[in-house]
Structure formats: structure tokens, C-alpha cells
Design an enzyme around this catalytic site. Sequence first.
Site, mmCIF file in Angstrom:
data_model
loop_
_atom_site.group_PDB
_atom_site.id
_atom_site.type_symbol
_atom_site.label_atom_id
_atom_site.label_comp_id
_atom_site.label_asym_id
_atom_site.label_seq_id
_atom_site.Cartn_x
_atom_site.Cartn_y
_atom_site.Cartn_z
ATOM 1 N N SER A 175 0.838 -1.211 0.000
ATOM 2 C CA SER A 175 0.000 0.000 0.000
ATOM 3 C C SER A 175 0.872 1.260 0.000
ATOM 4 O O SER A 175 0.471 2.296 -0.524
ATOM 5 C CB SER A 175 -0.974 0.001 1.181
ATOM 6 O OG SER A 175 -0.300 0.218 2.389
ATOM 7 N N ASN A 176 2.062 1.182 0.564
ATOM 8 C CA ASN A 176 2.945 2.357 0.528
ATOM 9 C C ASN A 176 3.525 2.594 -0.860
ATOM 10 O O ASN A 176 3.686 3.736 -1.284
ATOM 11 C CB ASN A 176 4.047 2.229 1.583
ATOM 12 C CG ASN A 176 3.553 2.655 2.945
ATOM 13 O OD1 ASN A 176 3.325 3.836 3.195
ATOM 14 N ND2 ASN A 176 3.326 1.688 3.833
ATOM 15 N N MET A 190 10.618 -6.452 4.904
ATOM 16 C CA MET A 190 10.787 -7.033 6.229
ATOM 17 C C MET A 190 12.134 -7.709 6.456
ATOM 18 O O MET A 190 12.229 -8.652 7.233
ATOM 19 C CB MET A 190 9.638 -8.009 6.508
ATOM 20 C CG MET A 190 8.299 -7.303 6.591
ATOM 21 S SD MET A 190 8.388 -5.934 7.785
ATOM 22 C CE MET A 190 6.716 -5.356 7.748
ATOM 23 N N ARG A 191 13.143 -7.242 5.771
ATOM 24 C CA ARG A 191 14.487 -7.785 6.017
ATOM 25 C C ARG A 191 15.446 -6.643 6.282
ATOM 26 O O ARG A 191 15.295 -5.569 5.714
ATOM 27 C CB ARG A 191 14.978 -8.592 4.819
ATOM 28 C CG ARG A 191 14.275 -9.914 4.732
ATOM 29 C CD ARG A 191 14.662 -10.683 3.507
ATOM 30 N NE ARG A 191 13.757 -11.792 3.369
ATOM 31 C CZ ARG A 191 13.957 -13.010 3.892
ATOM 32 N NH1 ARG A 191 15.065 -13.264 4.535
ATOM 33 N NH2 ARG A 191 13.059 -13.958 3.747
ATOM 34 N N ASN A 218 13.352 4.325 4.653
ATOM 35 C CA ASN A 218 12.408 3.315 5.130
ATOM 36 C C ASN A 218 11.237 4.012 5.792
ATOM 37 O O ASN A 218 11.390 5.090 6.361
ATOM 38 C CB ASN A 218 13.119 2.417 6.159
ATOM 39 C CG ASN A 218 12.205 1.363 6.741
ATOM 40 O OD1 ASN A 218 11.429 0.726 6.011
ATOM 41 N ND2 ASN A 218 12.263 1.165 8.050
ATOM 42 N N HIS A 255 8.547 3.410 8.848
ATOM 43 C CA HIS A 255 8.369 2.547 10.014
ATOM 44 C C HIS A 255 7.112 2.985 10.768
ATOM 45 O O HIS A 255 6.904 4.182 10.989
ATOM 46 C CB HIS A 255 9.607 2.642 10.920
ATOM 47 C CG HIS A 255 9.511 1.715 12.084
ATOM 48 N ND1 HIS A 255 9.709 0.356 11.968
ATOM 49 C CD2 HIS A 255 9.178 1.948 13.392
ATOM 50 C CE1 HIS A 255 9.523 -0.219 13.151
ATOM 51 N NE2 HIS A 255 9.203 0.727 14.021
ATOM 52 N N ASP A 306 20.350 3.038 7.931
ATOM 53 C CA ASP A 306 21.762 2.787 8.249
ATOM 54 C C ASP A 306 21.899 1.329 8.672
ATOM 55 O O ASP A 306 20.928 0.563 8.552
ATOM 56 C CB ASP A 306 22.288 3.787 9.297
ATOM 57 C CG ASP A 306 21.628 3.606 10.650
ATOM 58 O OD1 ASP A 306 20.906 2.600 10.848
ATOM 59 O OD2 ASP A 306 21.846 4.466 11.527
ATOM 60 N N GLY A 322 21.946 -0.087 11.474
ATOM 61 C CA GLY A 322 21.188 -0.517 12.653
ATOM 62 C C GLY A 322 19.737 -0.831 12.309
ATOM 63 O O GLY A 322 19.306 -0.665 11.168
ATOM 64 N N GLU A 350 0.686 6.989 6.941
ATOM 65 C CA GLU A 350 1.871 6.589 6.172
ATOM 66 C C GLU A 350 1.731 7.019 4.712
ATOM 67 O O GLU A 350 2.697 7.479 4.091
ATOM 68 C CB GLU A 350 2.054 5.062 6.210
ATOM 69 C CG GLU A 350 2.546 4.540 7.541
ATOM 70 C CD GLU A 350 2.880 3.051 7.501
ATOM 71 O OE1 GLU A 350 3.700 2.623 8.307
ATOM 72 O OE2 GLU A 350 2.306 2.319 6.671
HETATM 73 C C1 GAR Z 1 3.703 -0.598 6.847
HETATM 74 O O1 GAR Z 1 2.864 -0.285 7.899
HETATM 75 C C2 GAR Z 1 5.142 -0.282 7.186
HETATM 76 O O2 GAR Z 1 5.277 0.827 7.999
HETATM 77 C C3 GAR Z 1 5.536 -1.536 7.917
HETATM 78 O O3 GAR Z 1 4.952 -2.563 7.157
HETATM 79 C C4 GAR Z 1 3.744 -2.101 6.603
HETATM 80 C C5 GAR Z 1 3.748 -2.437 5.120
HETATM 81 O O4 GAR Z 1 2.548 -2.125 4.533
HETATM 82 N N1 GAR Z 1 6.954 -1.652 7.968
HETATM 83 C C6 GAR Z 1 7.620 -2.147 9.002
HETATM 84 O O5 GAR Z 1 7.070 -2.597 9.984
HETATM 85 C C7 GAR Z 1 9.116 -2.126 8.845
HETATM 86 N N2 GAR Z 1 9.759 -2.435 10.075
HETATM 87 P P1 GAR Z 1 2.389 -2.076 2.945
HETATM 88 O O6 GAR Z 1 2.993 -3.372 2.413
HETATM 89 O O7 GAR Z 1 0.900 -2.038 2.724
HETATM 90 O O8 GAR Z 1 3.086 -0.872 2.444
#
Ligand code: GAR
Length: 371
Positions: free
Chosen positions: A190-191, A269-270, A286, A288, A320, A322, A353
Site C-alpha cells: 500500500s505504501n 521485512m528484512r 524506510n 516505520h 543505516d 542498525g 503513512e
Molecule cells: C507498513 O505499515 C510499514 O510501515 C511496515 O509494514 C507495513 C507495510 O505495509 N513496515 C515495518 O514494519 C518495517 N519495520 P504495505 O505493504 O501495505 O506498504
Amino acid sequence: MTNASESAQFCTVGGVMTLDQAVEWREQLRAAGKRLVFTNGCFDLVHAGHVRYLQQARDLGDALVVALNDDASVRELKGAGRPLNDQDDRAEVMAALRAVDGVVVFSGQRATSVIDALQPDVYAKGGDYTVDSLNPEERAALENAGAEIQILSLVPGRSTSSTVKKMRDSESNGAKRKLRIGVLASGSGSNMQAIHDAIVAGELDAEIVAVISDVKDARVHQRAKDAGYESVYVDPGPYKTKLGEAAQKEIADRLKAAGVDLVCLAGFMRMVKPPLLDAFEGRMVNIHPSLLPAFKGLHAWKQAVEAGATESGCTVHYVDAGMDTGSIIDQESVPVLADDTAESLHARIQEKEHILYPRAIRSIADKLLGE
Ligand code: GAR
């Protein structure tokens, strides 16, 4: 060591050849006690870096065979716009180089079948690889053939992507060009969709030029297709939360081949670590789902509900080495309501987001294009 014209004295074929002809020739080389060096690649836009690299490879033995990816496999590896030159032309150019004794065009993404057939003495690869980032299938075939693997240093500043960049810059002739975005996503996408929608609405002067996922059946592939983008799946390797070396290399190569200015992790997610991170240092961001530095890591919305937080939100930050520690570009907050579940809070965060991500990209675009 001999040079290409001397090697012609002990071989009956040279230049562009079929795999069968190459195998026959290889037998003659073996009978003459000569060492065969092998390398493979797309060689779409040949530059001085290639020429020097191929000469170094040739110097490792008595004859050099280049296996050249056919057009279909270059498209699979580098995206729909490549190759710029078709396989017959690329083979002709390769065969004309002094360092190259033979050229074989092969299909499929891996040169495994050519390695199996030719059983080279030496395998040469450019220094953007390490022995660990070689494709595991190709590496196994090389080990099976008993080939010595040699990683050769690349010539700094000479690469296909720098040539493509120079061409784009000179074409735009000082006119402001669009920011080229590469999206890495593992989930619904969705992002990615929000970035696309902002571009279509004229709110973000950018274009999405690569969509890559580590999940084969992630919904982001369908969303990308619907929006008119080609998306690719890259096998992440054997780990749960990080990317294998070969996957990092493949992703970096694809992003570079697409001429990406900014990599946007959108639900990826990696953990991204060097060398992929190094390849896009300061050019990877990214999103978050929390107000960082609060609630780093997985399921940040769930962490917020469980911690009894009254406020949460989302953050766009530079990546970065971390976990969710890079410098913050922009944030949006949302209230956490008394009856919120993890899911209801995540839905509220996601609405923000989709506003935040395009806005944050817009705020850094000029700086990135100016670099
Ligand atoms: C989003 O909420 C993003 O912030 C999160 O995964 C979702 C992906 O949604 N990311 C994390 O948690 C990263 N640590 P999307 O696939 O619909 O964009």
C-alpha cells in the site's frame, strides 16, 4: 601465457561459436595442455572497464571464453528496457576484443550449463562479487569442475550504470529530471501504491523504475502490475530476517541497472546491510509504523498497544546499518484510543503513512538529484 593470435595456432574455432563447437575446442585446448579461462555476463554497453577486466581474465590462462546472456535472460536480469544491443551485436563486439578468444551465447539466468559443458580451469568474475555472492548454482558447478575462482578488481568509475547515468544527464541537458525510485516491499504494497498515486496526481515529481520483493506471492506484485510496473521476485536466500549475499548482489545490480536515485523500503521485512546498503548509502529510506525512536522492530503497532502508549504514528528515516536507527526525515502522529486493537491502530497509522511517505520523498528529492 600466449595471446589470442598464438592461441589460434592450437584451435580450429574462435569468435562466436555454439556450445558444441566450444566443447570441441575446449578438448583441443586440454590436449595441448592449455588453460581455459571462463567468464560470463551481459556486456550490453562495453566500456574500458570491461576491456581491462577481460584482459586481466585472459592473462590468467591461455584462452578466454565469454558466455554471453541472450536477450531474454538480460531482460529477466536487468528489466524490460535492456539489453540496448541485441545478442548478435553484443557477441560480435565481444569477439572483436583482443582478449577474447571465444564467445558463446546462452539462455537462462545462470551459466551453469555452459560451466558444466566446458569445465573451465579458471573462472573470472568482476570485483563487485565476492566468492560468497556468486550464484550458489554456478558456484557448485565451478567447484564440481575443479575451476579456480578469481575475483578481479574493477576499474573505478567505469561501469555500465555510470555510462547510463552520464547519458541520462547529458540528455536532460540541464533540465530538471525526475527522481528515479526503486521500491523494495514484502507485503501488500500500500505504501508503494501511495507513492505511485502521488506521482499520478502530480504531487511528486518522480518515477518508479523498479519494484522488487523478497516474497514470491506478495500482493505488491499485483499492485505493481495494475499500476503498469514490472515487479520481480528475488530469492532472499536461507535466512529469516536478513538477505543472503547473492540476493544483496542481485538486488543492488537490478537497482543500479534501473538507474535508481532513491531506494524506498516500503514494508520490506528484512534488514538491509552492506554491501547492498553501501551501494545506496544516503540514498535508501524506510517507513516505520511508530514514532521512532519508540517501538523499533517488528509489529510496532502491536508494541504500542501492549505498552499502553497514548500516541503513536509513523516515521520515514534514512537506512543505516542498525535496526530503525537512521536519521529521521519526517514523522506523523496518531492517537492510540482506549479500545484500539493492534489492527485498528495499524490501520490508522497506515492512513498517515500514505500521506507521509510521498511528502518525505519530496522533501529530499532535490538534494538527491543535485548529488
Ligand atoms: C507498513 O505499515 C510499514 O510501515 C511496515 O509494514 C507495513 C507495510 O505495509 N513496515 C515495518 O514494519 C518495517 N519495520 P504495505 O505493504 O501495505 O506498504
